[in-house]
Design a protein around this motif. Structure first.
Motif, PDB file in Angstrom:
ATOM      1  N   GLY A  87       0.722  -1.187  -0.167  1.00 28.94           N
ATOM      2  CA  GLY A  87       0.091  -0.111   0.452  1.00 28.94           C
ATOM      3  C   GLY A  87       0.564   1.218  -0.154  1.00 28.94           C
ATOM      4  O   GLY A  87       0.720   2.022   0.222  1.00 28.94           O
ATOM      5  N   GLY A  88       2.327   1.524   0.161  1.00 34.34           N
ATOM      6  CA  GLY A  88       2.845   2.590   0.180  1.00 34.34           C
ATOM      7  C   GLY A  88       2.379   3.443   0.888  1.00 34.34           C
ATOM      8  O   GLY A  88       3.358   2.942   2.372  1.00 34.34           O
ATOM      9  N   ARG A  89       2.682   4.652   0.786  1.00 34.26           N
ATOM     10  CA  ARG A  89       2.462   5.769   1.911  1.00 34.26           C
ATOM     11  C   ARG A  89       1.636   5.665   2.593  1.00 34.26           C
ATOM     12  O   ARG A  89       1.386   6.085   3.976  1.00 34.26           O
ATOM     13  N   GLU A  90      -0.031   5.236   1.989  1.00 29.72           N
ATOM     14  CA  GLU A  90      -0.920   4.579   2.743  1.00 29.72           C
ATOM     15  C   GLU A  90      -1.103   2.918   3.164  1.00 29.72           C
ATOM     16  O   GLU A  90      -2.141   2.604   3.537  1.00 29.72           O
ATOM     17  N   GLY A  91      -0.213   2.568   3.462  1.00 37.88           N
ATOM     18  CA  GLY A  91      -0.300   0.649   3.881  1.00 37.88           C
ATOM     19  C   GLY A  91       0.121   0.349   5.041  1.00 37.88           C
ATOM     20  O   GLY A  91       0.121   1.482   6.181  1.00 37.88           O
ATOM     21  N   THR A 150      -4.127  12.650   8.653  1.00 38.64           N
ATOM     22  CA  THR A 150      -3.843  12.623  10.127  1.00 38.64           C
ATOM     23  C   THR A 150      -4.809  11.365   9.940  1.00 38.64           C
ATOM     24  O   THR A 150      -5.056  11.005  11.612  1.00 38.64           O
ATOM     25  N   ASP A 151      -4.521  10.607   8.939  1.00 39.33           N
ATOM     26  CA  ASP A 151      -4.666   9.112   9.009  1.00 39.33           C
ATOM     27  C   ASP A 151      -3.466   8.197  10.424  1.00 39.33           C
ATOM     28  O   ASP A 151      -2.591   9.086  10.503  1.00 39.33           O
ATOM     29  N   PRO A 152      -4.135   7.420  11.054  1.00 41.64           N
ATOM     30  CA  PRO A 152      -2.964   6.848  12.325  1.00 41.64           C
ATOM     31  C   PRO A 152      -1.930   6.334  11.087  1.00 41.64           C
ATOM     32  O   PRO A 152      -2.260   6.247   9.901  1.00 41.64           O
ATOM     33  N   GLY A 153      -0.665   6.449  11.978  1.00 42.57           N
ATOM     34  CA  GLY A 153       0.081   5.784  11.309  1.00 42.57           C
ATOM     35  C   GLY A 153       1.509   6.633  11.080  1.00 42.57           C
ATOM     36  O   GLY A 153       1.057   8.052  11.476  1.00 42.57           O
ATOM     37  N   THR A 154       2.856   5.906  10.839  1.00 45.01           N
ATOM     38  CA  THR A 154       3.964   7.154  10.769  1.00 45.01           C
ATOM     39  C   THR A 154       4.177   6.909   9.429  1.00 45.01           C
ATOM     40  O   THR A 154       3.682   6.458   8.386  1.00 45.01           O
ATOM     41  N   ASN A 155       5.253   7.349   8.981  1.00 47.18           N
ATOM     42  CA  ASN A 155       5.634   7.969   7.766  1.00 47.18           C
ATOM     43  C   ASN A 155       7.370   7.500   7.460  1.00 47.18           C
ATOM     44  O   ASN A 155       8.287   7.384   8.205  1.00 47.18           O
ATOM     45  N   PRO A 156       7.351   7.066   6.022  1.00 51.07           N
ATOM     46  CA  PRO A 156       8.890   7.044   5.771  1.00 51.07           C
ATOM     47  C   PRO A 156       9.969   8.250   6.481  1.00 51.07           C
ATOM     48  O   PRO A 156      11.115   7.388   6.623  1.00 51.07           O
ATOM     49  N   GLU A 157       9.238   9.503   6.287  1.00 46.10           N
ATOM     50  CA  GLU A 157      10.456  10.098   6.858  1.00 46.10           C
ATOM     51  C   GLU A 157      11.185  10.317   8.532  1.00 46.10           C
ATOM     52  O   GLU A 157      11.910  10.453   9.281  1.00 46.10           O
ATOM     53  N   GLN A 158       9.403   9.765   8.959  1.00 41.26           N
ATOM     54  CA  GLN A 158       9.422   9.630  10.415  1.00 41.26           C
ATOM     55  C   GLN A 158      10.906   7.929  10.863  1.00 41.26           C
ATOM     56  O   GLN A 158      11.884   7.943  11.505  1.00 41.26           O
ATOM     57  N   LEU A 159      10.441   7.333  10.093  1.00 36.12           N
ATOM     58  CA  LEU A 159      11.501   5.757  10.473  1.00 36.12           C
ATOM     59  C   LEU A 159      12.455   6.298   9.988  1.00 36.12           C
ATOM     60  O   LEU A 159      13.133   5.824  10.464  1.00 36.12           O
ATOM     61  N   PHE A 160      12.819   6.902   9.397  1.00 32.70           N
ATOM     62  CA  PHE A 160      14.608   6.899   8.122  1.00 32.70           C
ATOM     63  C   PHE A 160      14.829   8.129   9.580  1.00 32.70           C
ATOM     64  O   PHE A 160      16.353   7.795   9.700  1.00 32.70           O
ATOM     65  N   ALA A 161      14.463   8.828   9.999  1.00 37.85           N
ATOM     66  CA  ALA A 161      14.500   9.500  11.137  1.00 37.85           C
ATOM     67  C   ALA A 161      14.839   9.122  12.404  1.00 37.85           C
ATOM     68  O   ALA A 161      15.796   9.361  13.303  1.00 37.85           O
ATOM     69  N   ALA A 162      14.607   8.121  12.590  1.00 39.80           N
ATOM     70  CA  ALA A 162      14.400   7.235  14.190  1.00 39.80           C
ATOM     71  C   ALA A 162      15.924   6.014  13.337  1.00 39.80           C
ATOM     72  O   ALA A 162      16.792   6.878  14.093  1.00 39.80           O
ATOM     73  N   GLY A 163      15.473   5.748  12.950  1.00 36.98           N
ATOM     74  CA  GLY A 163      16.420   4.433  12.515  1.00 36.98           C
ATOM     75  C   GLY A 163      18.090   5.316  12.286  1.00 36.98           C
ATOM     76  O   GLY A 163      19.140   5.269  13.471  1.00 36.98           O
TER      77      GLY A 163
END
Length: 148
Positions: A27-31, A50-63
Motif C-alpha cells: 500500500g505504499g505511503r497509505e499502507g 491525519t490518518d493513523p500511522g507513521t511515514n517513511p521520513e519519520q522511520l528514517f529519522a528514528a533509524g
C-alpha cells in the motif's frame, strides 16, 4: 570508506553481514509494513495526514538517529570521552520538492551537555564517518549537524 580505482568511486564490498533487516510493505505511503520477525508491525500514512500511522521520513529519522548515537558512542570510547546520561539526538528529515522532483534533506541536532564544544564537534565528525546511515546518504542529500 570509498575505494577509488582510476578516479572512479566504488561502493565497498561487505565482507561479513552482521544483520539483515527484512520488511514486507503493502500500500505504499497509505499502507502497512511489518518485519519478518514480527517485531515491527506499523500502519503508514502520508506526511501531514491525519490518518493513523507513521511515514517513511519519520522511520528514517528514528533509524538514523539511533545509529548515529551508537557511532558517537564508539567515537567517544575511542577518544576516552564519557558521554553524559542525557545525551540525545533529535533528527529532522524533510521531504521537499525542487521543480517537480522529490528530495530529502536532514538535520541531526545533538545534545551533549558538559562535553567541550571542540571535543563534541570532533565526536560528531568521527560519527559521520562511521555511521552506516551517514555513509549511505553522504553526498546525496543536504545534512546539517548541530550541537544543541
Amino acid at each position: 570508506m570509498e575505494n577509488t580505482n582510476n578516479g572512479v568511486i566504488s561502493t565497498p564490498r561487505i565482507d561479513k553481514v552482521l544483520y539483515t533487516g527484512k520488511t514486507h510493505t503493502t500500500g505504499g505511503r497509505e499502507g502497512k509494513s511489518s518485519s519478518s520477525d514480527g517485531r515491527l508491525d506499523i500502519r503508514l500514512s502520508s506526511p501531514g495526514s491525519t490518518d493513523p500511522g507513521t511515514n517513511p521520513e519519520q522511520l528514517f529519522a528514528a533509524g538514523w538517529s539511533a545509529c548515529f548515537m551508537g557511532a558517537v558512542g564508539i567515537a567517544a570510547a575511542k577518544a576516552k570521552v564519557t558521554l553524559p546520561e542525557d545525551f540525545y539526538v533529535n533528527a529532522e528529515v524533510d521531504l521537499g520538492l525542487s521543480g517537480v522532483a522529490y528530495f530529502l534533506q536532514a538535520r541531526l541536532n545533538v545534545h551533549l551537555p558538559g562535553v567541550d564544544t571542540e571535543v563534541a564537534k570532533s565526536l560528531l565528525e568521527t560519527a559521520h564517518q562511521t555511521c552506516p546511515y551517514s555513509k549511505a546518504i553522504h553526498g546525496n542529500i543536504k545534512v546539517e549537524t548541530n550541537l544543541i
